[in-house]
Structures are given as C-alpha cells and as structure tokens.
Design a protein around this motif. Structure first.
Motif, PDB file in Angstrom:
ATOM      1  N   ALA A 122       0.983  -1.180  -0.143  1.00 30.89           N
ATOM      2  CA  ALA A 122       0.131   0.063  -0.074  1.00 30.89           C
ATOM      3  C   ALA A 122       0.901   1.221   0.118  1.00 30.89           C
ATOM      4  CB  ALA A 122      -0.943   0.258   1.093  1.00 30.89           C
ATOM      5  N   THR A 123       2.077   1.075   0.209  1.00 29.00           N
ATOM      6  CA  THR A 123       3.165   2.453   0.166  1.00 29.00           C
ATOM      7  C   THR A 123       4.310   2.294  -0.541  1.00 29.00           C
ATOM      8  OG1 THR A 123       4.075   1.275   2.190  1.00 29.00           O
ATOM      9  CG2 THR A 123       2.305   2.705   2.791  1.00 29.00           C
ATOM     10  N   GLY A 124       4.416   1.377  -1.199  1.00 27.15           N
ATOM     11  CA  GLY A 124       5.608   1.006  -1.918  1.00 27.15           C
ATOM     12  C   GLY A 124       5.409   1.640  -3.485  1.00 27.15           C
ATOM     13  N   TRP A 125       6.541   1.178  -4.189  1.00 30.55           N
ATOM     14  CA  TRP A 125       6.490   2.046  -5.607  1.00 30.55           C
ATOM     15  C   TRP A 125       5.316   1.303  -6.511  1.00 30.55           C
ATOM     16  CZ3 TRP A 125       9.632   4.266  -3.068  1.00 30.55           C
ATOM     17  CH2 TRP A 125      10.664   3.953  -2.811  1.00 30.55           C
ATOM     18  N   GLU A 126       4.816  -0.111  -6.432  1.00 27.25           N
ATOM     19  CA  GLU A 126       3.908  -0.629  -6.659  1.00 27.25           C
ATOM     20  C   GLU A 126       2.373   0.072  -6.518  1.00 27.25           C
ATOM     21  OE1 GLU A 126       4.532  -2.860  -3.094  1.00 27.25           O
ATOM     22  OE2 GLU A 126       5.694  -2.087  -4.842  1.00 27.25           O
ATOM     23  N   ALA A 127       2.397   0.787  -5.527  1.00 30.56           N
ATOM     24  CA  ALA A 127       1.007   1.369  -4.954  1.00 30.56           C
ATOM     25  C   ALA A 127       0.935   2.902  -5.682  1.00 30.56           C
ATOM     26  CB  ALA A 127       0.983   1.651  -3.491  1.00 30.56           C
ATOM     27  N   GLY A 128       1.662   3.368  -6.655  1.00 27.82           N
ATOM     28  CA  GLY A 128       1.773   4.667  -7.289  1.00 27.82           C
ATOM     29  C   GLY A 128       2.460   5.631  -6.491  1.00 27.82           C
ATOM     30  N   ARG A 129       2.506   6.705  -7.327  1.00 25.02           N
ATOM     31  CA  ARG A 129       3.140   7.970  -7.030  1.00 25.02           C
ATOM     32  C   ARG A 129       2.480   8.606  -5.584  1.00 25.02           C
ATOM     33  NH1 ARG A 129       7.277   9.637  -9.129  1.00 25.02           N
ATOM     34  NH2 ARG A 129       8.143  11.630  -9.110  1.00 25.02           N
ATOM     35  N   GLU A 130       1.240   8.731  -5.574  1.00 24.31           N
ATOM     36  CA  GLU A 130       0.512   9.331  -4.752  1.00 24.31           C
ATOM     37  C   GLU A 130       0.580   8.668  -3.391  1.00 24.31           C
ATOM     38  OE1 GLU A 130      -3.848  10.325  -5.742  1.00 24.31           O
ATOM     39  OE2 GLU A 130      -3.027  11.442  -7.496  1.00 24.31           O
ATOM     40  N   ALA A 131       0.447   7.399  -3.500  1.00 27.45           N
ATOM     41  CA  ALA A 131       0.756   6.604  -2.068  1.00 27.45           C
ATOM     42  C   ALA A 131       2.081   6.612  -1.515  1.00 27.45           C
ATOM     43  CB  ALA A 131       0.278   4.955  -2.404  1.00 27.45           C
ATOM     44  N   ALA A 134       2.435  10.248  -0.094  1.00 29.72           N
ATOM     45  CA  ALA A 134       1.629  10.035   1.110  1.00 29.72           C
ATOM     46  C   ALA A 134       2.458   9.527   2.537  1.00 29.72           C
ATOM     47  CB  ALA A 134       0.187   9.743   1.207  1.00 29.72           C
ATOM     48  N   HIS A 135       3.212   8.333   2.193  1.00 26.07           N
ATOM     49  CA  HIS A 135       3.922   7.581   2.884  1.00 26.07           C
ATOM     50  C   HIS A 135       5.056   8.347   3.453  1.00 26.07           C
ATOM     51  CE1 HIS A 135       5.648   4.101   4.740  1.00 26.07           C
ATOM     52  NE2 HIS A 135       6.887   4.171   3.981  1.00 26.07           N
ATOM     53  N   ARG A 137       5.572  11.660   3.249  1.00 28.43           N
ATOM     54  CA  ARG A 137       4.900  12.759   4.230  1.00 28.43           C
ATOM     55  C   ARG A 137       4.504  12.337   5.538  1.00 28.43           C
ATOM     56  NH1 ARG A 137       2.272  14.357  -0.550  1.00 28.43           N
ATOM     57  NH2 ARG A 137       0.395  13.361   0.213  1.00 28.43           N
ATOM     58  N   ARG A 138       3.849  11.201   5.868  1.00 26.57           N
ATOM     59  CA  ARG A 138       3.672  10.641   7.237  1.00 26.57           C
ATOM     60  C   ARG A 138       5.000  10.289   7.971  1.00 26.57           C
ATOM     61  NH1 ARG A 138      -0.178   7.832   4.235  1.00 26.57           N
ATOM     62  NH2 ARG A 138       1.080   5.853   4.352  1.00 26.57           N
ATOM     63  N   SER A 139       5.827   9.633   7.129  1.00 30.58           N
ATOM     64  CA  SER A 139       7.119   9.313   7.637  1.00 30.58           C
ATOM     65  C   SER A 139       8.035  10.464   8.005  1.00 30.58           C
ATOM     66  CB  SER A 139       7.998   8.311   6.880  1.00 30.58           C
ATOM     67  OG  SER A 139       7.178   7.065   6.693  1.00 30.58           O
ATOM     68  N   ALA A 140       8.013  11.527   7.161  1.00 32.19           N
ATOM     69  CA  ALA A 140       8.869  12.690   7.726  1.00 32.19           C
ATOM     70  C   ALA A 140       8.194  13.419   8.743  1.00 32.19           C
ATOM     71  CB  ALA A 140       8.861  13.606   6.400  1.00 32.19           C
ATOM     72  N   ALA A 141       6.957  13.592   8.776  1.00 33.39           N
ATOM     73  CA  ALA A 141       6.327  13.988   9.991  1.00 33.39           C
ATOM     74  C   ALA A 141       6.763  13.194  11.428  1.00 33.39           C
ATOM     75  CB  ALA A 141       4.842  14.036   9.734  1.00 33.39           C
ATOM     76  N   ALA A 142       6.744  11.992  11.257  1.00 36.25           N
ATOM     77  CA  ALA A 142       7.265  11.311  12.526  1.00 36.25           C
ATOM     78  C   ALA A 142       8.619  11.244  12.800  1.00 36.25           C
ATOM     79  CB  ALA A 142       6.638   9.754  12.329  1.00 36.25           C
ATOM     80  N   GLY A 143       9.627  11.988  12.058  1.00 38.86           N
ATOM     81  CA  GLY A 143      10.857  11.896  11.781  1.00 38.86           C
ATOM     82  C   GLY A 143      11.448  10.727  11.611  1.00 38.86           C
ATOM     83  N   ARG A 144      10.813  10.068  10.557  1.00 36.78           N
ATOM     84  CA  ARG A 144      11.444   8.808  10.215  1.00 36.78           C
ATOM     85  C   ARG A 144      11.898   8.920   8.576  1.00 36.78           C
ATOM     86  NH1 ARG A 144      11.360   4.681  13.146  1.00 36.78           N
ATOM     87  NH2 ARG A 144      10.846   3.247  11.612  1.00 36.78           N
ATOM     88  N   VAL A 145      12.576  10.163   8.234  1.00 37.64           N
ATOM     89  CA  VAL A 145      13.182  10.436   6.907  1.00 37.64           C
ATOM     90  C   VAL A 145      14.360  10.837   7.083  1.00 37.64           C
ATOM     91  CG1 VAL A 145      12.818  11.360   4.641  1.00 37.64           C
ATOM     92  CG2 VAL A 145      10.661  10.358   5.748  1.00 37.64           C
ATOM     93  N   LEU A 146      15.469  10.296   6.321  1.00 36.82           N
ATOM     94  CA  LEU A 146      16.662  11.050   6.617  1.00 36.82           C
ATOM     95  C   LEU A 146      17.063  11.311   4.935  1.00 36.82           C
ATOM     96  CD1 LEU A 146      17.986   8.221   8.789  1.00 36.82           C
ATOM     97  CD2 LEU A 146      17.564  10.488   9.488  1.00 36.82           C
TER      98      LEU A 146
END
Length: 159
Positions: A122-131, A134-135, A137-146
C-alpha cells in the motif's frame, strides 16, 4: 556505525525521479525496505540497517536543513552507483531514467532520501506516486526520513 554490506543492500528498494520546481529541477533518490521477508530479518534489524546506510552518507532528519553529503554518485552510461559509505561496495541504482541521468550529468543536485518505515504493497512503488508521497509525508512528520544532497563525481567511474 558501519555501513551495511551487500547482503542488506541487496534487499533495499530504490526509486529515482525528477520533479520540476520554481527553483529548477530536483532529482530524487528514494531508498527504503519492504517489511521483513527473509530469514532472520525483523523490523528492528531492517531499521538498524537503514540507519547505518544513512549514517554512512551523513544524512540528517528531513525536518533539519538538508546537508550536502559530498559527491556520491558515479555514472558510466546507463549505469549509476551510489557510494553509501562502505569501504568496498557501492549501491547500483536500478535503471534510473534518462531525464534523471541527464540531470545528474549536468551537475544537478540529487536529494538522497532514506525512509525508515517499511514500504509495503500500500506504500511502495507498486502503489503509485500518490501513495508513495503520502507515505513519505507521514514518515517525515514522524521523524523517520533522513536526507542529504549529493551530485555526481567529476572524475573516475565505477571501479
């Protein structure tokens, strides 16, 4: 923290694309990992491997200023590899598009992004660019993107 070896890096998912912005084109290189699927993998070991990969490149949390992490890309024709900080190994990028390679070849900056949250159906490449967006954005907001900014090395190729 030592950069992970080829066993871990072989399991990462990599995607690259270019986005037009008012400030000019921005090339992206996204690195993530699917949920545990191999013997001995756990969410904890995968996150530790991703953190070690990010540390090898001196990436910082997305909420901070994106650091310049030096010239880490090596390009030879259609082959592109990323120096992720390991003493012996590089991460070969799977078929970056021509637009992305041309951007890099012109000296353009690439935003290397490591997402710590698993990339599932639901969040990987096969889910499409919008997914994926969104993944991220959520991960960055939680401090989980470097993140970090890099470019191609001017001399040398893939050794």
């Amino acid at each position: 923290m030592a950069a992970p070896g080829p066993g871990f890096v072989a399991g990462v998912a990599v995607s690259s694309w270019v986005v037009a912005s008012p400030a000019g084109d921005i090339a992206w290189l996204l690195i993530g990992h699917p949920p545990p699927r191999r013997h001995g993998e756990t969410a904890r070991t995968i996150e530790a491997g991703l953190r070690a990969l990010a540390a090898g490149m001196r990436l910082l949390p997305a909420a901070e200023r994106v650091p310049d992490v030096g010239d880490r890309l090596m390009v030879r024709g259609p082959v592109v590899a990323l120096d992720y900080g390991h003493d012996e190994y590089l991460l070969r990028l799977p078929a970056p598009g021509r637009e992305w390679r041309d951007h890099v070849g012109r000296g353009g900056v690439v935003c290397v992004t490591v997402v710590l949250d698993p990339l599932g159906p639901a969040t990987g490449w096969e889910a499409g660019r919008e997914a994926v967006d969104a993944h991220l954005r959520r991960s960055a907001a939680a401090g989980r993107v470097l993140m970090g900014a890099t470019r191609a090395r001017h001399r040398g190729g893939l050794d």
